[in-house]
Design an enzyme around this catalytic site. Structure first.
Site: not given
Length: 314
Positions: A196, A242-244, A246
């Site tokens: 991420t 931008l984590h989630d 992914c």
């Protein structure tokens, strides 16, 4: 056929974008329901935020449930208002939702739904702490063989942690639940900080999202403009991770990502490394692989997908 998914989440600006991406991609995924969990902010706010996002996407038909208000073990809830703001969705001015919050407890919903559907047809997409899923696996161990896959955002190895030196936030909030999930035998795809942190919201990418002429994209830009201030100061990079998203991007375009099938264990004892995901990336132990650990991403392809799908929304 589309993949049927249940999103377990603690929105959170990046959770919101992950949900919007899924709802904008009906050819690839069908969102059966959303289950809120405490994490970025307390449960009352995450359950409200999940419904705000559904209404922003024009999907008030999505069932939303509230799950667990705190970690499984006798451990205080850790939240992240310092990143996401007091509401968890600071940035845009989103109206209070009018769609209902379903009365059934989110954990009971997960158990009943997985038992009612044919085995191997439901994928769980975990965007926050794994409390709801861990509790469901304890309450009904039989559901483990019914879950097609758990695709989750959590952990880190080469990147270390983002809430302690060794732990990523989602696993740190409820390490015992993460441990249960990784020991469950359910196929797992893990999106750690190692991938991420390669998906950065650069100014150029934000400008392209800003050019999309709809309210969903405008809200996304407002969310990212708020939440990225913390990570930009923290990491000094050209953009914030931008984590989630992914997680949902993987279900839509898995070819954008690559990794290795390895063993991952979660530390639940040490005060110093609590919540650490111990990833045997180089396979130096004999521990059996239990997760596909994603490390690489086509970040340009990821943002092209996000831009395309956000343009579909109201």
């Amino acid at each position: 056929m589309t993949r049927r998914i249940i999103i377990d989440t603690d929105p959170g600006q990046d959770d919101a974008i992950a949900i919007l991406l899924a709802l904008a991609s009906p050819e690839e995924v069908t969102v059966e329901a959303i289950v809120a969990v405490a994490g970025n902010v307390p449960l009352a706010l995450t359950a409200t935020n999940a419904r705000k996002i559904c209404e922003l996407a024009g999907r008030p038909d999505i069932p939303v449930y509230a799950g667990c208000p705190g970690p499984m073990a006798a451990r205080p809830l850790v939240t992240a208002e310092h990143v996401h703001g007091a509401t968890g969705l600071n940035g845009p001015a989103l109206p209070e939702p009018t769609m209902p919050l379903y009365e059934q407890h989110g954990v009971d919903f997960l158990v009943d739904k997985l038992r009612a559907e044919p085995a191997g047809t439901i994928t769980l997409c975990a965007l926050g702490p794994l409390t709801n899923i861990g509790m469901a696996l304890i309450k009904a161990p039989d559901i483990a063989t019914r879950i097609r896959e758990i695709v989750l955002m959590g952990g880190g190895y080469f990147e270390g942690g983002n809430i302690t030196p060794t732990a990523e936030f989602n696993f740190y909030v409820d390490p015992h639940a993460a441990d249960i999930v990784f020991r469950s035998g359910v196929p797992i795809v893990m999106k750690p900080l190692d991938v991420t942190h390669r998906v950065l919201t650069t100014p150029e990418r934000l400008d392209r999202l800003r050019a999309i002429p709809n309210r969903a994209a405008a809200a996304v830009v407002a969310m990212l403009s708020f939440s990225e201030r913390f990570d930009l100061a923290k990491y000094g990079s050209e953009g914030a991770p931008l984590h989630d998203p992914c997680v949902t991007a993987y279900l839509i375009r898995p070819e954008l990502f690559s990794g290795r099938h390895i063993n991952v264990e979660i530390e639940t004892m040490s005060p110093l490394t609590m919540g650490m995901s111990v990833a045997d990336f180089w396979r130096v132990t004999t521990r059996a692989p239990n997760a596909l650990f994603i490390r690489d991403v086509d970040d340009a392809g990821f943002y092209a997908l996000l831009e395309e799908r956000l343009a579909r929304l109201p």
